[in-house]
Scaffold this motif. Structure first.
Motif, PDB file in Angstrom:
ATOM      1  N   PRO A  39       0.826  -1.736   0.028  1.00  0.00           N
ATOM      2  CA  PRO A  39       0.137  -0.309   0.033  1.00  0.00           C
ATOM      3  C   PRO A  39       1.054   1.617  -0.105  1.00  0.00           C
ATOM      4  O   PRO A  39       1.634   1.362   0.187  1.00  0.00           O
ATOM      5  CB  PRO A  39      -0.742   0.042   1.249  1.00  0.00           C
ATOM      6  N   ILE A  40      -0.195   2.493  -1.050  1.00  0.00           N
ATOM      7  CA  ILE A  40       1.089   3.291  -0.136  1.00  0.00           C
ATOM      8  C   ILE A  40       1.411   4.547   0.855  1.00  0.00           C
ATOM      9  O   ILE A  40       2.100   4.769   1.099  1.00  0.00           O
ATOM     10  CB  ILE A  40       0.787   4.704  -1.649  1.00  0.00           C
ATOM     11  N   ASP A  41      -0.166   4.066   1.421  1.00  0.00           N
ATOM     12  CA  ASP A  41      -0.101   4.528   2.955  1.00  0.00           C
ATOM     13  C   ASP A  41      -0.180   4.141   3.990  1.00  0.00           C
ATOM     14  O   ASP A  41      -1.021   2.680   3.650  1.00  0.00           O
ATOM     15  CB  ASP A  41      -1.084   6.119   3.195  1.00  0.00           C
ATOM     16  N   GLU A  42      -0.728   3.752   5.556  1.00  0.00           N
ATOM     17  CA  GLU A  42      -0.889   3.247   6.465  1.00  0.00           C
ATOM     18  C   GLU A  42      -1.306   4.089   7.560  1.00  0.00           C
ATOM     19  O   GLU A  42      -0.429   4.793   7.701  1.00  0.00           O
ATOM     20  CB  GLU A  42      -0.100   1.752   6.650  1.00  0.00           C
ATOM     21  N   CYS A  43      -2.292   3.835   8.480  1.00  0.00           N
ATOM     22  CA  CYS A  43      -2.422   5.258   9.414  1.00  0.00           C
ATOM     23  C   CYS A  43      -3.493   4.656  10.555  1.00  0.00           C
ATOM     24  O   CYS A  43      -3.920   3.747   9.859  1.00  0.00           O
ATOM     25  CB  CYS A  43      -3.326   6.220   8.748  1.00  0.00           C
ATOM     26  N   GLY A  44      -3.475   4.748  11.335  1.00  0.00           N
ATOM     27  CA  GLY A  44      -4.001   4.265  12.749  1.00  0.00           C
ATOM     28  C   GLY A  44      -3.987   3.519  13.462  1.00  0.00           C
ATOM     29  O   GLY A  44      -4.468   2.926  14.285  1.00  0.00           O
ATOM     30  N   PHE A  45      -2.971   2.899  12.876  1.00  0.00           N
ATOM     31  CA  PHE A  45      -2.509   1.421  13.772  1.00  0.00           C
ATOM     32  C   PHE A  45      -2.131   1.851  15.383  1.00  0.00           C
ATOM     33  O   PHE A  45      -1.227   2.738  15.355  1.00  0.00           O
ATOM     34  CB  PHE A  45      -1.599   0.670  13.248  1.00  0.00           C
ATOM     35  N   ASP A  81      -7.096  -1.555  15.258  1.00  0.00           N
ATOM     36  CA  ASP A  81      -7.649  -1.382  13.694  1.00  0.00           C
ATOM     37  C   ASP A  81      -6.924   0.046  12.935  1.00  0.00           C
ATOM     38  O   ASP A  81      -6.797   0.575  13.568  1.00  0.00           O
ATOM     39  CB  ASP A  81      -9.132  -1.026  13.998  1.00  0.00           C
ATOM     40  N   GLY A  82      -7.114  -0.175  12.098  1.00  0.00           N
ATOM     41  CA  GLY A  82      -5.911   0.718  11.180  1.00  0.00           C
ATOM     42  C   GLY A  82      -6.832   1.014   9.943  1.00  0.00           C
ATOM     43  O   GLY A  82      -7.436   0.308   8.929  1.00  0.00           O
ATOM     44  N   PHE A  83      -5.938   2.409   8.398  1.00  0.00           N
ATOM     45  CA  PHE A  83      -6.311   1.680   7.543  1.00  0.00           C
ATOM     46  C   PHE A  83      -5.014   2.067   6.683  1.00  0.00           C
ATOM     47  O   PHE A  83      -4.100   2.142   7.329  1.00  0.00           O
ATOM     48  CB  PHE A  83      -7.241   2.732   6.982  1.00  0.00           C
ATOM     49  N   ILE A  84      -5.325   1.390   5.095  1.00  0.00           N
ATOM     50  CA  ILE A  84      -3.980   0.742   4.059  1.00  0.00           C
ATOM     51  C   ILE A  84      -4.539   1.653   3.027  1.00  0.00           C
ATOM     52  O   ILE A  84      -5.890   1.430   2.641  1.00  0.00           O
ATOM     53  CB  ILE A  84      -3.004  -0.679   4.223  1.00  0.00           C
ATOM     54  N   GLN A  85      -3.763   2.685   2.293  1.00  0.00           N
ATOM     55  CA  GLN A  85      -4.235   2.635   1.135  1.00  0.00           C
ATOM     56  C   GLN A  85      -3.802   2.221   0.267  1.00  0.00           C
ATOM     57  O   GLN A  85      -2.234   2.080  -0.362  1.00  0.00           O
ATOM     58  CB  GLN A  85      -3.616   4.213   1.189  1.00  0.00           C
TER      59      GLN A  85
END
Length: 105
Positions: A52-58, A65-69
């Protein structure tokens, strides 16, 4: 057994052959064959995991839980537990891999 990358390379070689001249009466059928091969190449390409180009919230100190872009721009919610498993983008279907703590690739 052929890998996805090998299959893509083989299909791309067939696409390149189609660029040669064919009789005018076969043009419509050749065009359908060409489009089918291109579609198969795109579908196989989505099976190969990409980072992924980005990951956040981990919270890396504990599973969270978090997000991957994805490269298409879509954000996919996931759990850090799945960081070593393949996750798929909900929008484009691209396999997403190699993210989270301890990335080796």
């Amino acid at each position: 057994m052929m890998s996805e990358k090998e299959a893509i390379k083989f299909l791309q070689s067939r696409v390149n052959l189609i660029k040669n001249d064919y009789p005018a009466d076969q043009k419509e059928e050749i065009q359908k064959y060409y489009q089918s091969l291109k579609m198969a190449i795109r579908a196989l390409g989505k099976q190969i995991p990409k980072k992924p180009i980005d990951e956040c919230g981990f919270d890396y100190s504990r599973p969270s839980d978090g997000f991957i872009q994805c490269r298409c721009g879509a954000m996919t919610r996931t759990n850090l537990y799945y960081s070593k498993k393949i996750t798929y983008c909900w929008r484009c279907g691209q396999a997403l891999g190699y993210w989270g703590v301890g990335d080796s690739k």
